[in-house]
Write a protein that holds these residues in place. Sequence first.
Motif, short mmCIF file in Angstrom:
data_model
loop_
_atom_site.label_atom_id
_atom_site.label_comp_id
_atom_site.label_asym_id
_atom_site.label_seq_id
_atom_site.Cartn_x
_atom_site.Cartn_y
_atom_site.Cartn_z
N ALA A 286 0.81 -1.22 0.00
CA ALA A 286 0.00 0.00 0.00
C ALA A 286 0.84 1.27 0.00
CB ALA A 286 -0.92 0.00 1.22
N GLN A 287 0.24 2.33 -0.53
CA GLN A 287 0.76 3.69 -0.37
C GLN A 287 -0.11 4.50 0.58
OE1 GLN A 287 0.85 4.53 -4.73
NE2 GLN A 287 2.97 5.13 -4.37
N VAL A 288 -1.40 4.17 0.61
CA VAL A 288 -2.36 4.83 1.49
C VAL A 288 -3.28 3.74 2.05
CG1 VAL A 288 -4.25 6.50 1.66
CG2 VAL A 288 -2.35 6.93 0.10
N VAL A 289 -3.67 3.88 3.32
CA VAL A 289 -4.62 2.95 3.93
C VAL A 289 -5.90 3.72 4.24
CG1 VAL A 289 -5.10 1.44 5.89
CG2 VAL A 289 -2.80 1.50 4.89
N MET A 290 -7.00 3.25 3.68
CA MET A 290 -8.31 3.85 3.88
C MET A 290 -9.13 2.92 4.75
SD MET A 290 -10.25 6.54 2.82
CE MET A 290 -9.60 7.02 1.21
N VAL A 291 -9.69 3.45 5.84
CA VAL A 291 -10.45 2.64 6.80
C VAL A 291 -11.83 3.25 6.98
CG1 VAL A 291 -10.41 1.53 9.07
CG2 VAL A 291 -8.27 2.24 8.00
N SER A 292 -12.83 2.39 7.18
CA SER A 292 -14.18 2.85 7.49
C SER A 292 -14.76 1.92 8.54
CB SER A 292 -15.06 2.84 6.24
OG SER A 292 -16.39 3.22 6.55
N GLY A 293 -15.67 2.43 9.36
CA GLY A 293 -16.28 1.56 10.35
C GLY A 293 -17.27 2.27 11.23
N MET A 294 -17.95 1.46 12.06
CA MET A 294 -18.94 1.94 13.01
C MET A 294 -18.32 2.03 14.40
SD MET A 294 -22.12 -0.38 11.61
CE MET A 294 -23.32 0.38 12.73
N HIS A 295 -19.10 2.58 15.34
CA HIS A 295 -18.59 2.74 16.70
C HIS A 295 -18.11 1.41 17.28
CE1 HIS A 295 -19.94 6.77 16.54
NE2 HIS A 295 -21.20 6.57 16.85
N VAL A 296 -18.83 0.34 16.99
CA VAL A 296 -18.49 -0.95 17.56
C VAL A 296 -17.14 -1.46 17.06
CG1 VAL A 296 -19.61 -2.36 15.78
CG2 VAL A 296 -19.53 -3.18 18.15
N GLN A 297 -16.63 -0.87 15.98
CA GLN A 297 -15.34 -1.27 15.42
C GLN A 297 -14.21 -0.31 15.83
OE1 GLN A 297 -17.44 -1.18 11.59
NE2 GLN A 297 -16.37 -3.07 11.06
N ARG A 298 -14.47 0.55 16.77
CA ARG A 298 -13.50 1.60 17.12
C ARG A 298 -12.12 1.04 17.49
NH1 ARG A 298 -14.39 5.82 22.17
NH2 ARG A 298 -12.47 7.03 21.94
N ASP A 299 -12.09 0.04 18.35
CA ASP A 299 -10.79 -0.52 18.76
C ASP A 299 -10.01 -1.04 17.56
OD1 ASP A 299 -11.54 0.03 21.32
OD2 ASP A 299 -11.97 -2.05 21.89
N LYS A 300 -10.71 -1.70 16.65
CA LYS A 300 -10.05 -2.27 15.47
C LYS A 300 -9.60 -1.17 14.51
CE LYS A 300 -10.64 -6.44 16.88
NZ LYS A 300 -9.49 -7.28 17.31
N ILE A 301 -10.38 -0.11 14.40
CA ILE A 301 -9.99 1.03 13.56
C ILE A 301 -8.66 1.60 14.05
CG2 ILE A 301 -10.55 3.43 13.00
CD1 ILE A 301 -13.52 2.57 12.98
N LEU A 302 -8.55 1.78 15.36
CA LEU A 302 -7.33 2.35 15.92
C LEU A 302 -6.14 1.40 15.74
CD1 LEU A 302 -8.76 3.94 19.18
CD2 LEU A 302 -8.25 5.05 16.99
N THR B 244 -24.59 -4.63 24.28
CA THR B 244 -25.17 -3.71 23.31
C THR B 244 -24.30 -3.70 22.07
OG1 THR B 244 -25.74 -1.40 22.81
CG2 THR B 244 -24.05 -1.78 24.50
N PHE B 245 -24.91 -3.89 20.92
CA PHE B 245 -24.17 -3.97 19.67
C PHE B 245 -23.46 -2.66 19.36
CE2 PHE B 245 -24.21 -3.43 14.97
CZ PHE B 245 -23.26 -4.37 14.68
N TYR B 246 -23.91 -1.55 19.92
CA TYR B 246 -23.39 -0.24 19.56
C TYR B 246 -22.28 0.24 20.48
CZ TYR B 246 -27.65 -0.46 16.89
OH TYR B 246 -28.65 -0.88 16.04
N ALA B 247 -21.84 -0.60 21.41
CA ALA B 247 -20.76 -0.20 22.30
C ALA B 247 -19.49 0.07 21.50
CB ALA B 247 -20.50 -1.29 23.34
N ASP B 248 -18.70 1.05 21.97
CA ASP B 248 -17.47 1.37 21.24
C ASP B 248 -16.25 0.74 21.89
OD1 ASP B 248 -16.22 3.65 23.12
OD2 ASP B 248 -18.36 4.00 22.96
N THR B 249 -16.43 -0.06 22.92
CA THR B 249 -15.36 -0.93 23.42
C THR B 249 -15.94 -2.33 23.50
OG1 THR B 249 -15.99 -0.51 25.73
CG2 THR B 249 -14.25 0.89 24.78
N MET B 250 -15.12 -3.32 23.20
CA MET B 250 -15.65 -4.66 23.01
C MET B 250 -14.86 -5.69 23.78
SD MET B 250 -15.62 -3.93 19.00
CE MET B 250 -14.13 -3.02 19.37
N PRO B 251 -15.55 -6.76 24.19
CA PRO B 251 -14.80 -7.91 24.72
C PRO B 251 -14.05 -8.59 23.60
CG PRO B 251 -17.13 -8.45 24.47
CD PRO B 251 -16.99 -6.98 24.14
N ASP B 252 -13.11 -9.45 23.96
CA ASP B 252 -12.39 -10.20 22.94
C ASP B 252 -13.31 -11.24 22.32
OD1 ASP B 252 -10.04 -8.82 23.39
OD2 ASP B 252 -9.38 -10.23 24.95
#
Length: 522
Positions: free
Chosen positions: A65-81, A505-513
């Motif tokens: 890659a030259q650029v990394v483009m990421v998209s996601g919902m609140h529930v994916q916040r940890d993975k986005i980071l 809650t599916f919309y939590a922005d921190t998740m269990p493993d």
Amino acid sequence: MLCVFPHYAPSFGTFHHSFKLVGARAFYPPQGILVIAAFFAARGWAVRIVDENLRHLTETDLAWAQVVMVSGMHVQRDKILDITSRAHRHNLTAVLGGPSVSAAPHWYPQPDMLHIGELGDATVQLAERLEHDLHRPTTQETYPTKKRTALEDFPTPAYHLADTSAYLAGTVQASSGCPFKCEFCDIPELYGRKPRIKTPQQITTELDTMLAHGIRDAVYFVDDNFIANPHAAKRLLEHLVTWQRQHRYPVDFTCEATLNITQHPDLLALMRQARFTQLYVGIETPEEDALIVMDKRQNLRSPILQAIATINSYGIEVASGAILGLDTDTPDTYDRFCHFIDASNIPFLTINLLQALPHTPLWRRLEAEGRILAAPGPGDSNVDFLLPRDTVVNGWRHVIAHAYQPDRMFARYLHQIHNTHPHRLRVPLSSPRYRPAALSRGARITANVLWHCGIRAPYRTAFWRMATTALLRHRNPEGMLWAAVAGHHLITFTAEALEDRTEKTFYADTMPDWPSPRRGVS
């Protein structure tokens, strides 16, 4: 450009425990990433897509890659980071867009560039910036969309770049926005209350493209509210009826819509003709005072149980969202919710604790009352409930245990097989569903179901009671398989939830493993 979609949190609605039964590896293709990939590919970029629900992002991917483009919902916040951090270790520019950052950009100081809002003028500005200079900026750059691209000008999603055959179903978006203003929902503020519409020709072109690239069985309309513009929905449905007839009904359709769809019998009749077989409705709660407080009065335009029966009479199963932990809840709410589940015969409900999302009236009200929790537990609600927290959590446990007790759940599926499925449009024997390859796949699914549900599962006795009734009394093998496939996930996920191994809650922005997908090859 490397477009990455983060790993999704398992939930009642992701059906991840069912993948092994049907030969899938993930739920739906990431619609937003596919649109962005198509946009940049049209500008001459070499684009690759990694969906972490199918495989891990590898060092080889990042080296390309030259650029990394990421998209996601609140529930994916940890993975986005995490993806952002990995891109930075390769000194790559990390760009973040999508619904989570659009609602809460202050949550994301790490990415180099933020794209706020939908496809539009900001997307063009971002592309021009990257085409001029690929280097990471010294300070974070933000690109807010001020003028949205009309949906009729959206590119066809880049299905050719995705491993579409690995998904449980395909996705398509026909509209954006919702005219209602439910207190807990961020859709009106993010995407507007005036629905914007794609043309029917765009949708049929996307369907043709999906079929050409391996999507089979089902296509889910991801619109916020399929009937947000009833006149546009009718035009689209008329084209879908024609498309299905021309292609001999290769897929079933599902969508999300508000319960007031029952005021549009012409739409329900067209949905039947187009082979819509499931409708996800945000019932949220059967308690009228709660619906008034959350400003969801559209659910009160006809009695809820009557509305469900009306939808069923067109051959369409109802699936429902459900929220517990509302300010109007009492200790008796949980038993009343269980009675509603039994009376409604809705087989599949996503039952979550209330979560306050940014950009909602609920967030602003609770923030003013000092009731937003800064650090809830992983996968837990960020709301300081009025009832004691143990009462709410134990009430949620009580409801999900009741809903997905195997015999009780299978009884609701049998109700659908007996009362709803007979109203469905019959698929002709000339359909692609009856080609040798499709029949062979059906045989594999049947074998998997019999092994995993009928022999290995701890609920196998309940499965056989359902299966023999569906097959011998109703002669409905397709309904039996769907009840088994969906039921296996719902029963298994409930057992995990009762052991605190999943989010509440599916919309939590921190998740269990949770278990990871299989690894890619570096």
